[in-house]
Design a protein around this motif. Structure first.
Motif, PDB file in Angstrom:
ATOM      1  N   VAL A 108       0.814  -1.215   0.000  1.00 45.03           N
ATOM      2  CA  VAL A 108       0.000   0.000   0.000  1.00 45.03           C
ATOM      3  C   VAL A 108       0.853   1.273   0.000  1.00 45.03           C
ATOM      4  O   VAL A 108       0.339   2.372   0.172  1.00 45.03           O
ATOM      5  N   GLY A 109       2.165   1.097  -0.209  1.00 43.21           N
ATOM      6  CA  GLY A 109       3.015   2.258  -0.423  1.00 43.21           C
ATOM      7  C   GLY A 109       3.345   3.067   0.823  1.00 43.21           C
ATOM      8  O   GLY A 109       3.398   4.292   0.773  1.00 43.21           O
ATOM      9  N   ILE A 110       3.550   2.380   1.934  1.00 46.17           N
ATOM     10  CA  ILE A 110       3.959   3.101   3.137  1.00 46.17           C
ATOM     11  C   ILE A 110       5.483   3.046   3.256  1.00 46.17           C
ATOM     12  O   ILE A 110       6.054   1.967   3.360  1.00 46.17           O
ATOM     13  N   PRO A 111       6.139   4.224   3.214  1.00 43.48           N
ATOM     14  CA  PRO A 111       7.597   4.214   3.313  1.00 43.48           C
ATOM     15  C   PRO A 111       8.043   3.841   4.728  1.00 43.48           C
ATOM     16  O   PRO A 111       7.288   4.026   5.684  1.00 43.48           O
ATOM     17  N   GLU A 112       9.210   3.319   4.854  1.00 37.61           N
ATOM     18  CA  GLU A 112       9.771   2.874   6.145  1.00 37.61           C
ATOM     19  C   GLU A 112       8.780   2.003   6.922  1.00 37.61           C
ATOM     20  O   GLU A 112       8.435   2.317   8.066  1.00 37.61           O
ATOM     21  N   PRO A 113       8.306   0.923   6.314  1.00 35.21           N
ATOM     22  CA  PRO A 113       7.226   0.144   6.933  1.00 35.21           C
ATOM     23  C   PRO A 113       7.574  -0.396   8.323  1.00 35.21           C
ATOM     24  O   PRO A 113       6.725  -0.402   9.212  1.00 35.21           O
ATOM     25  N   ARG A 114       8.813  -0.796   8.544  1.00 30.72           N
ATOM     26  CA  ARG A 114       9.175  -1.353   9.851  1.00 30.72           C
ATOM     27  C   ARG A 114       8.991  -0.327  10.964  1.00 30.72           C
ATOM     28  O   ARG A 114       8.479  -0.629  12.042  1.00 30.72           O
TER      29      ARG A 114
END
Ligand SMILES: Nc1ncnc2c1ncn2[C@@H]1O[C@H](COP(=O)(O)OP(=O)(O)OP(=O)(O)O)[C@@H](O)[C@H]1O
Ligand SMILES: Nc1ncnc2c1ncn2[C@@H]1O[C@H](COP(=O)(O)OP(=O)(O)O)[C@@H](O)[C@H]1O
Ligand code: SF4
Ligand code: SF4
Ligand SMILES: [Mg+2]
Ligand SMILES: [Mg+2]
Lengths: 356, 340
Positions: free
Chosen positions: A143-149
């Motif tokens: 879903v295009g979330i940067p820095e997912p962690r």
């Protein structure tokens, strides 16, 4: 193509609410079908019954809701009204999922994003903590979330509105639903973020082959996004057609009015907008005749006494509910007659109509 | 510190001039939110100035700073010859009656316990000790002007009204004090398209009828264009571009204006959805990018963009842009008709 049964069949759906003021007919006889992988846009102004319609389909109504006999909803051939509570709960998420206008309503403000995503995965798929975490990361990327962690460890309020909506989309997609219901997913967002979210939904849909119901009050939002459109007014579907037909042959005066009220960036500044005067009717009342009549420029005597049914226009799949459809000679006559007197049969003053 | 330039200012003829406005908020641990970082614009009497940009770019902060709510960290706000930032509390309160503000969420900006007539009359009784017949008359007049029937609405309370009607009440409340300027902060963003059209038309009518000067803030350029005579495009506390609305649409010079235009949903299925999309998110105003603040999301970015802040300059008559590599625009023709 073989006549495969549609993924979703809604037949004469009525949803009423028992309120202190009386019975409120929020959805009053709506029918439509949706094929696998297809997108339908449902358009109408605030209070027209869009959310109640999809909440009825999802079986997530409040306890004061009444669904009269004869209302039917089939999903994948199954009658969803016969699902037990626990079956319904499982259905929710694995077969159909929903995202809302305000992402905060579906997110828990005191739980970290990661926990909220994994909870849903573990509940529905019985995955282990580890598996669920991996899937959550995968979804965040999808879903295009940067820095997912990093984001997984944050609380909803630490995210922007657009990011929050991405999180709710991730949760909705967790179990690969066949149908995604998006209830005004971008109404609370900026146009730039709206564009990002609509683009995201379109690409996910293509990738995953989901069907989608996209709800909005803005015809502009669905024009480039839905294959078919249904226009709702006061609990009824007043026009439905494939998107191109709808825009080229708008039949219902309400559809026309919704379209004309959009400010167009290609128009000169200070172009006066064709606003729809007045407000939708109070749906606790027993409504007689055409529900749009008090606000309709074309209204005639017949509109006040008789209720127009949805009927075929002759174009495949195009149905509309108006006695004097836009573009017809009857419509031109009706308008001319009203303009001659300056007032419609329902009492709308055509000279002052634009203000209130 | 280099501002974003002032070549677009029109000098002493302006009713309101905002110069080098800076608004900073402390953000803990010595961090600072750079909400607005040296912007300038002016507004002629009778003009509608549109302020457009995405959420968080400082539009509301700018609007509130004009009202001195709170006073800006630095810079000047001159209104009708008076320097607002230097006024005493008492003078400021008096001046503010002539500069009113309306907000995005009409329902929550009205006191739920008060009757509509009292909400609208509030300013009158405070400012003019004016609770008598003339006040009633004035309240009725403005209610009527905004399309509400005083007989029907006066004794009701806000919760009985829809969002659009609440916005009408807010507009009436602003009008009752005969202001010269109304700052409208996203007045239609929470409304349905159909109600939005009613309110936009109403604002245009009120402007005509009461000779108002408006600041119109929104994130949707199509909406801003409809009501504005001049548009200021903002990004992360800076001005990107200033032009007439029709010029801005016909010849956007700043890459950010391109993106704003491409984001507007077209109510036309034959018009393919633009493949242009703004990438990523607005950077944090605590730590804005060096040079051009748009550079982290700009398709045209070059090395120079991080080294040097672009100053606002005139690239065509009455068309200003702050970008090192703007789009070509025709120099001779001006896309706008008369902006009367
Ligand atoms: N639980 C409920 N009890 C009573 N009335 C309800 C309930 N839920 C909705 N309604 C009423 O049903 C009607 C339709 O509401 P609905 O939320 O479906 O509108 P909508 O088209 O989704 O509008 P919006 O744009 O505001 O979301 C409204 O009159 C609303 O007040
Ligand atoms: N009182 C405040 N304290 C700290 N930060 C603020 C305050 N008001 C606004 N900001 C910040 O300033 C920036 C600009 O905000 P705002 O003017 O509300 O933007 P817009 O109206 O364009 O959405 C945002 O990053 C916002 O979070
Ligand atoms: S012309 Fe009559 S039937 Fe058609 S929308 Fe208007 S009022 Fe309804
Ligand atoms: S100055 Fe550079 S980064 Fe900024 S908008 Fe222009 S091209 Fe893009
Ligand atoms: Mg709704
Ligand atoms: Mg704001």
């Amino acid at each position: 193509m073989a006549a495969e049964r549609p993924l979703l069949e809604v037949e004469n759906l009525r949803t009423y609410f028992d309120t202190p003021r009386g019975i409120l007919k929020a959805v009053d006889g709506v029918s439509f079908t949706l094929d696998k992988g297809e997108t339908i846009g449902i358009v109408g102004e605030s209070g027209s019954g869009k959310s109640v319609l999809v909440r009825s389909i999802m079986n997530i109504l409040t306890s004061n809701a009444i669904i009269p006999d004869g209302s039917e909803v089939f999903f994948d051939g199954k009658d969803t009204r016969n699902l037990s509570r626990s079956e319904a709960k499982h259905f929710w998420g694995t077969q159909m999922a929903m995202i809302f206008q305000d992402p905060m309503t579906s997110l828990n403000p005191v739980k970290k994003v990661g926990i909220q995503i994994t909870e849903s995965i573990r509940y529905h798929l019985g995955a282990s903590k580890q598996e669920a975490m991996e899937r959550a990361l995968e979804l965040m990327v999808q879903v295009g979330i940067p820095e997912p962690r990093k984001r997984l460890k944050e609380y909803p309020h630490q995210l922007s509105g657009g990011m929050r909506q991405r999180v709710t989309i991730a949760i909705a997609l967790a179990c690969n639903p066949k149908l995604l219901i998006a209830d005004e997913p971008t109404t609370a967002l900026d146009v730039t973020v709206q564009k990002q979210i609509l683009d995201l939904l379109a690409s996910l849909q293509e990738e995953l082959g989901m069907a989608m119901i996209l709800i909005t009050h803005d015809l502009g939002v669905v024009a480039g996004r839905a294959r078919r459109i249904g226009v709702m007014y006061a609990g009824k579907m007043v026009e439905t057609a494939d998107t191109t037909t709808l825009f080229h042959h708008m039949n219902h005066p309400y559809t026309e009015a919704l379209f004309k009220s959009i400010p167009r960036v290609e128009h000169q500044s200070h172009t006066r907008l064709d606003a729809i005067s007045g407000r939708p009717p109070d749906m606790v009342l027993d409504l007689v005749g055409c529900r749009f009549a008090p606000r309709c420029r074309y209204a005639q005597e017949q509109c006040i006494t008789d209720e127009p049914d949805l009927f075929d226009t002759g174009q495949t799949g195009h149905r509309q509910a108006c006695f004097y459809p836009v573009g017809s000679p009857e419509n031109a006559e009706a308008l001319a007659a009203n303009q001659a007197t300056g007032i419609t049969a329902a009492g709308l003053d055509l000279t002052a109509a634009a203000v209130s | 510190m280099a501002g974003t330039g002032k070549v677009h200012m029109r000098g002493t003829e302006a009713l309101v001039s905002v110069e080098d406005l800076v608004m900073e908020f402390p953000a803990g641990r010595r961090a600072v939110v750079h909400a607005v970082s040296g912007i300038s614009f002016d507004i002629l009497e009778g003009e509608t100035l549109g302020l457009v940009g995405e959420s968080g770019c400082g539009k509301s902060t700018t609007g509130r700073a004009m009202m001195q709510l709170p006073s800006p960290t630095a810079g000047s706000v001159r209104f009708d010859g008076v320097e607002m930032t230097e006024l005493s509390k008492e003078d400021l309160r008096r001046t503010r009656t002539r500069m009113q503000m309306i907000f995005q969420d009409p329902i929550s900006s009205l006191n739920p316990r008060r009757k509509v007539k009292d909400i609208v009359a509030e300013g009158l009784s405070i400012w003019h000790n004016d609770a008598g017949d003339t006040a009633v008359q004035k309240v009725n007049e403005v209610l009527d002007a905004v399309g509400l029937d005083p007989e029907v609405v006066s004794d009701r309370r806000p919760h009985q009204f829809s969002g659009g009607q609440c916005q009408r009440i807010c507009i009436a409340r602003a009008l009752v004090l005969d202001p010269k300027v109304i700052i409208c902060d996203e007045p239609v963003s929470a409304l349905d398209v159909s109600v939005q059209a009613q309110i936009l038309n109403l604002l245009e009518e009120m402007k005509e009828r009461y000779g108002l000067t408006l600041v119109f803030i929104a994130h949707d350029l199509a909406v801003v264009k409809n009501v504005s005579d001049r548009v200021v495009v903002m990004y992360l506390g800076k001005v990107c571009e200033v032009a007439g609305p029709d010029t801005l649409y016909a010849h956007p010079a700043h890459p950010y204006t391109d993106v704003l235009l491409a984001s507007i949903p077209e109510p036309d299925p034959d018009h393919p959805v633009s493949d242009r999309q703004i990438t990523g998110e607005l950077p944090s105003p605590i730590n804005p990018p060096s040079g051009c603040r748009f550079r982290t999301r700009c398709e045209k970015v070059q090395d120079l963009c991080s080294e040097e802040e672009p100053e606002l300059r005139e690239i065509a008559p009455d068309h200003y842009v702050a970008c090192h590599f703007p789009n070509e625009v025709p120099v001779s023709v001006n896309g706008d008709g008369d902006s009367s």
